[in-house]
Design a protein around this motif. Structure first.
Motif, PDB file in Angstrom:
ATOM      1  N   SER A   1       2.808   1.644  -3.392  1.00 12.24           N
ATOM      2  CA  SER A   1       2.007   1.669  -4.629  1.00 12.24           C
ATOM      3  C   SER A   1       2.228   0.430  -5.492  1.00 12.24           C
ATOM      4  O   SER A   1       2.660   0.521  -6.647  1.00 12.24           O
ATOM      5  CB  SER A   1       2.298   2.943  -5.427  1.00 12.24           C
TER       6      SER A   1
ATOM      7  N   PHE B   1       0.833  -1.203   0.000  1.00 12.74           N
ATOM      8  CA  PHE B   1       0.000   0.000   0.000  1.00 12.74           C
ATOM      9  C   PHE B   1       0.869   1.255   0.000  1.00 12.74           C
ATOM     10  O   PHE B   1       0.645   2.182  -0.786  1.00 12.74           O
ATOM     11  CB  PHE B   1      -0.908  -0.019   1.234  1.00 12.74           C
TER      12      PHE B   1
ATOM     13  N   ARG C   1      -2.370   0.009  -5.828  1.00 18.15           N
ATOM     14  CA  ARG C   1      -2.398  -0.284  -4.399  1.00 18.15           C
ATOM     15  C   ARG C   1      -3.189  -1.570  -4.199  1.00 18.15           C
ATOM     16  O   ARG C   1      -3.977  -1.955  -5.068  1.00 18.15           O
ATOM     17  CB  ARG C   1      -3.025   0.868  -3.603  1.00 18.15           C
TER      18      ARG C   1
ATOM     19  N   THR D   1      -5.757  -1.310   2.127  1.00 19.26           N
ATOM     20  CA  THR D   1      -6.351  -1.680   0.845  1.00 19.26           C
ATOM     21  C   THR D   1      -6.995  -0.454   0.215  1.00 19.26           C
ATOM     22  O   THR D   1      -7.532   0.412   0.907  1.00 19.26           O
ATOM     23  CB  THR D   1      -7.419  -2.781   0.994  1.00 19.26           C
ATOM     24  N   ASP D   2      -6.936  -0.412  -1.100  1.00 18.63           N
ATOM     25  CA  ASP D   2      -7.559   0.692  -1.831  1.00 18.63           C
ATOM     26  C   ASP D   2      -8.926   0.286  -2.372  1.00 18.63           C
ATOM     27  O   ASP D   2      -9.746   1.131  -2.678  1.00 18.63           O
ATOM     28  CB  ASP D   2      -6.653   1.130  -2.981  1.00 18.63           C
TER      29      ASP D   2
ATOM     30  N   ARG E   1      -6.749   2.734 -11.084  1.00 18.86           N
ATOM     31  CA  ARG E   1      -6.367   3.719 -10.084  1.00 18.86           C
ATOM     32  C   ARG E   1      -4.880   3.606  -9.765  1.00 18.86           C
ATOM     33  O   ARG E   1      -4.158   2.823 -10.355  1.00 18.86           O
ATOM     34  CB  ARG E   1      -7.217   3.514  -8.816  1.00 18.86           C
TER      35      ARG E   1
ATOM     36  N   ASP F   1      -2.893   9.914  -8.510  1.00 23.84           N
ATOM     37  CA  ASP F   1      -3.727   9.969  -7.309  1.00 23.84           C
ATOM     38  C   ASP F   1      -4.039  11.421  -6.967  1.00 23.84           C
ATOM     39  O   ASP F   1      -3.147  12.175  -6.576  1.00 23.84           O
ATOM     40  CB  ASP F   1      -2.995   9.297  -6.148  1.00 23.84           C
TER      41      ASP F   1
END
Length: 545
Positions: free
Chosen positions: A93, A90, A158, A129-130, A155, A301
């Motif tokens: 990335s 995380f 992650r 977590t994303d 995105r 991001d």
């Protein structure tokens, strides 16, 4: 669609997404998944010896290849064993998909003492977590996996997690497979690019700060090179950005902004283009670095735009798209460099090299660099010699230098290097790790032996926690808990079935590594050492130069 159970639906969905390799340990509720693997001969399952190793390997797989790394574990203790590795991915990335089971509905989150009972597994993983998808029914598994894969591709990279109820693996479903998830990454707008080009055109001394987002974005490094040459701009790379710009290029000012001459050059600039970097703590000297007033930041991001330094213009975009459009706009306008910094950069780099000198740590790094081809992948723990490598190591290509820069995780290097070697078996994969850190994940040397993964592990043995030892000596003047008794690493390697070697003399590290590179399969090299920690700021005492 043919009726099959949820476990088979999951594996079919993974295969439909193009997955060919995954890392995991079976559990009671995921045994059906491992049974389904047997029906797909093109799917390779790597078995680590601890669940955190599964995620570390998936992380290394992504860092090396850019392809999503897949980990499968059981829930409860198996899932929680991965938290450190998930936090590492995380913070740095990395696109990792972690598939995990939850308990059956009749006992789920009821606290009745069921096997692997946990009250809120989703809540535990929320900070690392994303994207999080749950499948309570077997019919929901393909769509949950598809949603997670879409998030991972679209995105900022992650971790994502798919949590599947235990009974869903066994239940029958005719749910159809979905098309392969597509990437829909943010792209720079015309007005933003035009404004960025205006700002650059007005600048007299622009510079570029390149981060991990450039490394992670396919093709961005080549565009960065063209942009830097068009601007005549010095380029500084962060730790995560090493390899995004050739270290031997005349515009490269290094990857350590804490040296006084580099800070002076940055202070003389009137604009900085920050690409794929959040300008975090260590690269900026605890945010003490003074950046130009005009900052153009490009980042996938939106939360990172202006997080650590206020920006003049923020562009939410993938690095390849944003840099590509910017370079094209400047080319169309016929932009020419306002000044030529190459002589100044050469002088700065020479001053730094003379100030640092050639201590034994630098000599050892030079030996290693000479042996390894430019495409070799080097995975690092935060061990003492790696702190020297922050500035000194030359990474010539993207995806060749990896550090747990956000979490500072011990034990990262070995399993991550294994995952990378699986992703790119034709490319040498090296782990540089300390004698204490390697004991966190040494069990996965057995994984490398079992699967014949030719990772080379360099264990720098200073008999303890060398980094913390330096802190204790500096802060307290005495030691506690930092001096440890290591095992016989050569004998330990042999016990696992790997080759074990030892470089008794610091001058023979390169020679020993060269011999190890010629050996098939995994090799562990012990390097006894007493390296000095260089600190976290400048490597040079500039006041006494």
């Amino acid at each position: 669609m043919t009726t099959r159970n949820g476990a088979h639906a999951l594996v079919e969905a993974l295969v439909a997404e193009g997955v060919e390799t995954l890392f995991g340990i079976p559990g009671v509720d995921t045994l059906g998944v491992y049974d389904a693997f047997l029906d797909h001969s093109g799917l390779r399952a790597i078995n680590p010896r601890h669940e955190q190793g599964a995620v570390f390997m998936a992380d290394g797989f992504f860092r090396a290849s850019g392809e999503i790394g897949i980990a499968v574990t059981s829930g409860g203790p198996g899932a929680l064993n991965t938290l450190t590795a998930m936090g590492t991915a995380f913070n740095d990335s990395s696109a990792v998909l972690h598939v995990v089971n939850d308990n059956p509905a009749h006992v789920r989150r009821r606290g009745r003492g069921y096997f692997h009972d946990i009250a809120d597994q989703k809540g535990v993983f929320r900070p690392v977590t994303d994207a999080f998808q749950q499948a309570v029914l077997a019919s929901e598994i393909p769509s949950a996996l598809h949603a997670a894969m879409t998030a991972l591709k679209s995105r900022r990279p992650r971790p994502a997690m798919v949590e599947i109820a235990g009974e869903a693996f066994r239940a029958e479903t005719d749910a159809p497979l979905l098309p392969r998830a597509s990437a829909d990454r943010a792209k720079a707008g015309e007005a933003e690019i035009a404004r960025a080009a205006e700002l650059i055109a007005a600048a007299k001394r622009p510079i570029i700060w390149s981060g991990g987002g450039v490394v992670a974005s396919e093709g961005a490094s080549a565009i960065l090179l063209r942009l830097a040459e068009r601007l005549g701009a010095p380029v500084l790379t962060s730790q995560a950005g090493k390899g995004s710009f050739p270290p031997d290029h005349e515009l490269h000012i290094g990857n350590w902004a804490n040296e006084r001459p580099v800070r002076e050059l940055i202070a003389s600039a009137d604009l900085v283009v920050v690409a794929g970097s959040r300008l975090s703590y260590f690269p900026t000297g605890g945010w003490s670095l003074k950046l130009p007033e005009t900052i153009v930041q490009i980042d996938l991001d939106p939360a990172e735009i202006g997080r650590n330094y206020p920006v003049t213009l923020g562009i939410v975009s993938d690095a390849t798209d944003g840099l590509g459009k910017l370079e094209a706009a400047l080319a169309e306008a016929g932009h020419q460099p306002a000044f030529d910094p190459r002589a100044e950069i050469a002088q700065i780099n020479q001053r730094i090299a003379q100030g640092v000198g050639t201590p034994v740590e630098i000599q050892v790094l030079d030996q290693i660099r000479k042996v390894l081809p430019h495409e070799a992948m080097v995975f690092n723990d935060p061990t003492t010699i790696v702190f020297w490598a922050r500035s000194h190591w030359k990474a010539y290509r993207p995806r060749t230098w990896f550090v747990p820069s956000g979490f500072g995780t011990l034990g990262f290097a070995l399993p991550s290097a294994i995952g990378a070697a699986v992703a790119r078996p034709e490319t040498p994969s090296i782990a540089m790790i300390g004698d204490s850190g390697v004991m966190f994940t040494i069990q996965d040397l057995m994984t490398a032996v079992e699967h014949n993964i030719p990772v080379k592990v360099m264990v720098f043995n200073d008999r303890g926690y060398g980094v913390e030892r330096r802190h204790q000596d500096h802060l307290y003047g005495r030691r506690s808990g930092v001096d440890l008794m290591p095992p016989d690493f050569v004998a330990l390697a042999h016990a696992f079935g790997a080759t074990g070697m030892k470089a008794e003399d610091p001058g023979k590290v390169g020679e020993t590594l060269s011999a190890a590179m010629d050996r098939p399969g995994p090799v562990l090299i012990e390097v006894p050492c007493d390296f000095k920690h260089p600190g976290y700021g400048s490597f040079v005492d500039w006041d006494n130069q």
